[in-house]
Design a protein around this motif. Structure first.
Motif, PDB file in Angstrom:
ATOM      1  N   ALA A   1       0.837  -1.202   0.000  1.00 56.03           N
ATOM      2  CA  ALA A   1       0.000   0.000   0.000  1.00 56.03           C
ATOM      3  C   ALA A   1       0.875   1.257   0.000  1.00 56.03           C
ATOM      4  CB  ALA A   1      -0.932  -0.004   1.202  1.00 56.03           C
ATOM      5  N   CYS A   2       1.969   1.207   0.740  1.00 51.82           N
ATOM      6  CA  CYS A   2       2.888   2.356   0.760  1.00 51.82           C
ATOM      7  C   CYS A   2       3.504   2.568  -0.612  1.00 51.82           C
ATOM      8  CB  CYS A   2       3.980   2.138   1.796  1.00 51.82           C
ATOM      9  SG  CYS A   2       3.427   2.250   3.508  1.00 51.82           S
TER      10      CYS A   2
ATOM     11  N   VAL B   1      10.716   2.502  -0.054  1.00 53.94           N
ATOM     12  CA  VAL B   1       9.598   2.163   0.830  1.00 53.94           C
ATOM     13  C   VAL B   1      10.066   1.243   1.955  1.00 53.94           C
ATOM     14  CG1 VAL B   1       7.424   0.884   0.956  1.00 53.94           C
ATOM     15  CG2 VAL B   1       7.818   2.509  -0.909  1.00 53.94           C
ATOM     16  N   ALA B   2      10.812   0.201   1.594  1.00 53.86           N
ATOM     17  CA  ALA B   2      11.247  -0.772   2.594  1.00 53.86           C
ATOM     18  C   ALA B   2      12.092  -0.129   3.683  1.00 53.86           C
ATOM     19  CB  ALA B   2      12.030  -1.892   1.903  1.00 53.86           C
TER      20      ALA B   2
ATOM     21  N   PHE C   1       3.503  10.517   7.945  1.00 55.52           N
ATOM     22  CA  PHE C   1       4.564   9.639   7.437  1.00 55.52           C
ATOM     23  C   PHE C   1       4.473   9.486   5.923  1.00 55.52           C
ATOM     24  CE2 PHE C   1       5.641   5.378   5.955  1.00 55.52           C
ATOM     25  CZ  PHE C   1       6.972   5.281   6.312  1.00 55.52           C
ATOM     26  N   LEU C   2       3.294   9.204   5.420  1.00 58.83           N
ATOM     27  CA  LEU C   2       3.133   8.979   3.985  1.00 58.83           C
ATOM     28  C   LEU C   2       3.466  10.239   3.183  1.00 58.83           C
ATOM     29  CD1 LEU C   2      -0.181   6.911   3.965  1.00 58.83           C
ATOM     30  CD2 LEU C   2       2.129   6.057   3.525  1.00 58.83           C
TER      31      LEU C   2
ATOM     32  N   ASP D   1       1.422  15.661  -2.385  1.00 61.77           N
ATOM     33  CA  ASP D   1       0.103  15.056  -2.246  1.00 61.77           C
ATOM     34  C   ASP D   1      -0.924  16.124  -2.593  1.00 61.77           C
ATOM     35  OD1 ASP D   1      -1.890  13.258  -1.660  1.00 61.77           O
ATOM     36  OD2 ASP D   1      -1.275  12.916   0.416  1.00 61.77           O
ATOM     37  N   SER D   2      -2.163  15.727  -2.738  1.00 58.70           N
ATOM     38  CA  SER D   2      -3.245  16.690  -2.946  1.00 58.70           C
ATOM     39  C   SER D   2      -3.784  17.119  -1.585  1.00 58.70           C
ATOM     40  CB  SER D   2      -4.364  16.059  -3.787  1.00 58.70           C
ATOM     41  OG  SER D   2      -5.439  16.964  -3.937  1.00 58.70           O
ATOM     42  N   VAL D   3      -3.592  18.391  -1.244  1.00 59.65           N
ATOM     43  CA  VAL D   3      -3.972  18.904   0.065  1.00 59.65           C
ATOM     44  C   VAL D   3      -5.088  19.932  -0.110  1.00 59.65           C
ATOM     45  CG1 VAL D   3      -3.181  20.088   2.141  1.00 59.65           C
ATOM     46  CG2 VAL D   3      -1.629  18.552   0.911  1.00 59.65           C
TER      47      VAL D   3
END
Length: 330
Positions: A22-23, A48-49, A69-70, A220-222
């Motif tokens: 998912a990440c 990611v890992a 975090f994401l 990201d979309s904020v």
């Protein structure tokens, strides 16, 4: 299909409550198209890992909210720098620092000091160099030092983002710096500043208090962002640094550019494209431009003002105008 890199860290990810697949999907959906070519698949998976490994290994890192975090730890790049495998290189040095730190803010300060021991400010080229080039050369301009600092912090599970002013209104040039997320809110941390605490007023604090616009970047979309392009939101954070006024555009269809004078020419701070109809700006004199043939108007904003500007009403330019006026002179 999960790769061995993701599978070997799946257990650690379960401990910290995040799924590697998912990440990875989240990262891919918010990465520019140039980062999604097959040549970078392993790099993104490793990114990611290792981000999940740091989150699981550092006691205070798992307390960072998942959404933070994401958005501010997981990204594989900061700006327009070349995409390289920076995370494993940084983690060799930053993970021990973070593990020996009692909390996030202490770790951020110690990692900042480590960064300052490696790199110093020096103008380079127009295009950003990679953080590994900054490391090997020991020099970088402000955005390159910011990229280096942000990558170092993120490699240790510390959320952070780039902030900058597109153009100063009281002197030439611009500047970029780092903002660090803490449980008590965002705090700025300047590269090559050698400070004792996050939020210590940096060398540019006086200029920032007189800035026309200061923004932060979120990959990201904020909601409420000043602009969204290329998977990146531009957030207006001027009010965190300076007293501000509000400029509001009366009509719903016209794109209006807000300009200042810098390096002897008009430079655009921001363009208000529908549906964005207002912007918080520091006090000052601004040149607005819109339409074709191009139309222009000069507006003066004092802190606390709200100015509603109607592009449909003729507003001839004055014969004489001082653009770079101090707030106290308005």
């Amino acid at each position: 299909m999960a790769t061995p890199m993701l599978e070997c860290l799946a257990l650690a990810a379960i401990v910290c409550g995040l799924d590697p697949g998912a990440c990875l999907d989240h990262l891919r959906s918010r990465s520019p198209a140039c980062d999604l070519i097959p040549a970078y698949e392993d790099l993104l998976e490793e990114n990611v890992a290792l981000a999940l490994l740091a989150r699981d290994s550092i006691p205070w890192a798992s307390s960072v909210p998942e959404s933070i975090f994401l958005r501010y730890v997981l990204p594989a790049r900061v700006s327009q720098e070349p995409l390289v495998a920076w995370r494993p290189e940084f983690m060799r040095y930053t993970l021990p620092i973070a593990l020996s730190s009692p909390d996030l803010e202490t770790a951020a300060l110690r990692i900042g000091a480590w960064c300052d021991s490696i790199c110093d400010y020096r103008p380079t080229q127009a295009r950003d160099q990679s953080p590994l080039v900054t490391w090997s050369s020991g020099i970088g301009r402000c955005e390159e030092l910011t990229v280096f600092y942000i990558d170092a912090l993120r490699s240790a599970g510390i959320p952070c983002r780039q902030a900058y002013t597109p153009w100063w209104t009281v002197c030439d040039d611009n500047h970029a710096w780092t903002e660090v997320w803490t449980p008590r809110g965002w705090k700025f941390g300047e590269s090559a500043a050698r400070v004792d605490s996050l939020g210590t007023p940096p060398w540019f604090a006086h200029n920032a208090s007189r800035a026309g616009l200061i923004v932060a970047i979120a990959p990201d979309s904020v909601p409420g962002a000043l602009a969204f392009r290329g998977g990146v939101s531009v957030l207006n954070v001027t009010e965190n640094y300076a007293d501000f006024a509000v400029l509001r555009i009366a009509d719903d269809s016209t794109a209006v550019a807000v300009n200042v004078v810098n390096w002897g020419a008009f430079r655009t701070l921001a363009t208000l494209r529908p549906p964005v109809r207002e912007v918080r700006l520091g006090g000052g004199v601004y040149m607005l431009s819109w339409g074709w043939p191009l139309e222009m108007a000069v507006v003066t904003l004092a802190p606390g003002d709200t100015l509603v500007f109607d592009c449909t009403v003729p507003s001839p330019l004055p014969d004489y105008c001082e653009m770079n006026k101090e707030v106290g002179d308005l």
